[in-house]
Design a protein around this motif. Structure first.
Motif, PDB file in Angstrom:
ATOM      1  N   ASP A 127       0.793  -1.226   0.000  1.00  0.00           N
ATOM      2  CA  ASP A 127       0.000   0.000   0.000  1.00  0.00           C
ATOM      3  C   ASP A 127       0.831   1.285   0.000  1.00  0.00           C
ATOM      4  OD1 ASP A 127       0.614  -0.890   2.725  1.00  0.00           O
ATOM      5  OD2 ASP A 127      -0.526   0.834   3.386  1.00  0.00           O
ATOM      6  N   LEU A 128       2.134   1.175   0.243  1.00  0.00           N
ATOM      7  CA  LEU A 128       3.007   2.353   0.180  1.00  0.00           C
ATOM      8  C   LEU A 128       4.065   2.130  -0.892  1.00  0.00           C
ATOM      9  CD1 LEU A 128       3.613   3.131   3.984  1.00  0.00           C
ATOM     10  CD2 LEU A 128       1.836   4.032   2.473  1.00  0.00           C
ATOM     11  N   HIS A 129       4.024   2.927  -1.946  1.00  0.00           N
ATOM     12  CA  HIS A 129       4.922   2.724  -3.087  1.00  0.00           C
ATOM     13  C   HIS A 129       5.939   3.843  -3.260  1.00  0.00           C
ATOM     14  CE1 HIS A 129       1.747  -0.040  -5.259  1.00  0.00           C
ATOM     15  NE2 HIS A 129       2.177  -0.529  -4.117  1.00  0.00           N
ATOM     16  N   LEU A 130       5.849   4.895  -2.458  1.00  0.00           N
ATOM     17  CA  LEU A 130       6.701   6.071  -2.652  1.00  0.00           C
ATOM     18  C   LEU A 130       7.663   6.273  -1.487  1.00  0.00           C
ATOM     19  CD1 LEU A 130       4.020   8.586  -3.966  1.00  0.00           C
ATOM     20  CD2 LEU A 130       5.589   7.171  -5.320  1.00  0.00           C
ATOM     21  N   PRO A 131       8.922   6.628  -1.763  1.00  0.00           N
ATOM     22  CA  PRO A 131       9.901   6.868  -0.695  1.00  0.00           C
ATOM     23  C   PRO A 131       9.437   7.915   0.315  1.00  0.00           C
ATOM     24  CG  PRO A 131      11.022   6.710  -2.803  1.00  0.00           C
ATOM     25  CD  PRO A 131       9.551   6.714  -3.106  1.00  0.00           C
ATOM     26  N   LYS A 132       8.739   8.945  -0.148  1.00  0.00           N
ATOM     27  CA  LYS A 132       8.319  10.005   0.775  1.00  0.00           C
ATOM     28  C   LYS A 132       7.343   9.485   1.829  1.00  0.00           C
ATOM     29  CE  LYS A 132       4.530  11.869  -2.100  1.00  0.00           C
ATOM     30  NZ  LYS A 132       4.012  13.080  -2.774  1.00  0.00           N
ATOM     31  N   GLU A 133       6.557   8.446   1.464  1.00  0.00           N
ATOM     32  CA  GLU A 133       5.613   7.867   2.427  1.00  0.00           C
ATOM     33  C   GLU A 133       6.361   7.150   3.554  1.00  0.00           C
ATOM     34  OE1 GLU A 133       1.745   6.746  -0.231  1.00  0.00           O
ATOM     35  OE2 GLU A 133       3.584   5.665  -0.726  1.00  0.00           O
TER      36      GLU A 133
END
Length: 286
Positions: A197-203
């Motif tokens: 559910d989390l695909h982005l480094p910023k997340e």
């Protein structure tokens, strides 16, 4: 087209204990001689080799057996073996909730580096550690017919896991356990937990209380990879695991990994793998 089966703990454990199996490797192989085909487990699994040869495969990568080598696998990983000669050593299987009554943190075991899907948990023990853990394995195996000694077995196994964790060196450069390495370990554990559910480094950076630039810089220094590559590699690994299951459609795999549509998933997979999901599936079942 055959299906990659999931082996449940109860099918390989002894009647006395459905939650733990600890045995001599040669005895286990005699009792489970048919488990040479690719399969996955719903439990934790580790093996220490003391004699023998051949190879074993974990998540599509082949490793040659060597004396003093350990491999550690978490639930869901795909593996098979092609052993040769007189195999000697120890094997331990334990279910996901085995330490639930012993540890305050229920996620403690899954966060050990030796069970992380992002690390190659196949490594050789130092001579000193090998001398220390062999008597521990022997003691644990000796208790296999003692169901009343559950707390002792849990404590022994936990001690073994911590000795293996202490001896384990991940693929990134060995450095003292400083803040940066702790950040990397936490990032890897978090990716293992939230990659769907989390695909982005910023997340991930937000959850780790650092900036995306700092997380990326530390990943580059320790892993030689961008933070985004670490995330993509974990998604890619799970995609490969799911694609070898013939009863799953490409759409189901894409949905499970929370891609918005099939075309986006196909584009992602081909960029990382070099071939489409359909081509990869065909290559695995020729």
């Amino acid at each position: 087209m055959a299906k990659i089966p999931v082996i449940e703990q109860c099918t390989v454990s002894y009647k006395e204990d459905k939650h733990l199996l600890a045995d001599q490797l040669d005895v286990y192989l005699v009792n489970n001689r048919n488990l040479v085909f690719p399969h996955r487990h719903n439990f934790y699994h580790l093996v220490l080799f003391l004699q023998g040869g051949g190879s074993h495969e974990i998540d599509f990568k082949t490793y040659s057996v060597s004396i003093g080598q350990v491999y550690c696998m978490g639930p869901g990983q795909v593996h098979s073996w092609m052993f040769e000669g007189d195999m000697q050593g120890y094997i331990v299987n334990f279910d996901i909730d085995y330490f639930k009554s012993l540890l305050l943190r229920s996620d403690y075991i899954e966060n050990l580096s030796i069970f992380s899907s992002l690390n190659e948990s196949v490594f050789s023990l130092t001579e000193e550690t090998l001398k220390q853990v062999i008597p521990l394995f022997e003691q644990l195996v000796g208790l296999k017919n003692s169901p009343s000694e559950d707390d002792l077995k849990r404590t022994l196994l936990l001690y073994i896991l911590l000795k293996l964790e202490q001896d384990y060196r991940p693929s990134f450069p060995t450095k003292a356990m400083d803040y940066q390495m702790l950040l990397i370990k936490n990032f890897i554990a978090l990716v293992d937990l939230r990659y769907k559910d989390l695909h982005l480094p910023k997340e991930y950076a937000e959850l780790l209380f650092v900036t995306p630039n700092h997380l990326n810089g530390v990943c580059k220094e320790y892993l030689g990879l961008q933070a985004g590559e670490v995330i993509r590699n974990r998604i890619h690994l799970e995609a490969r695991r799911l694609l070898i299951l013939p009863d799953w459609t490409i759409s189901q795999v894409a949905y499970e990994l929370q891609f918005s549509d099939n075309s986006y998933f196909t584009k992602f997979f081909k960029k990382v793998e070099g071939i489409t999901p359909e081509e990869f599936r065909k290559s695995q079942w020729k």
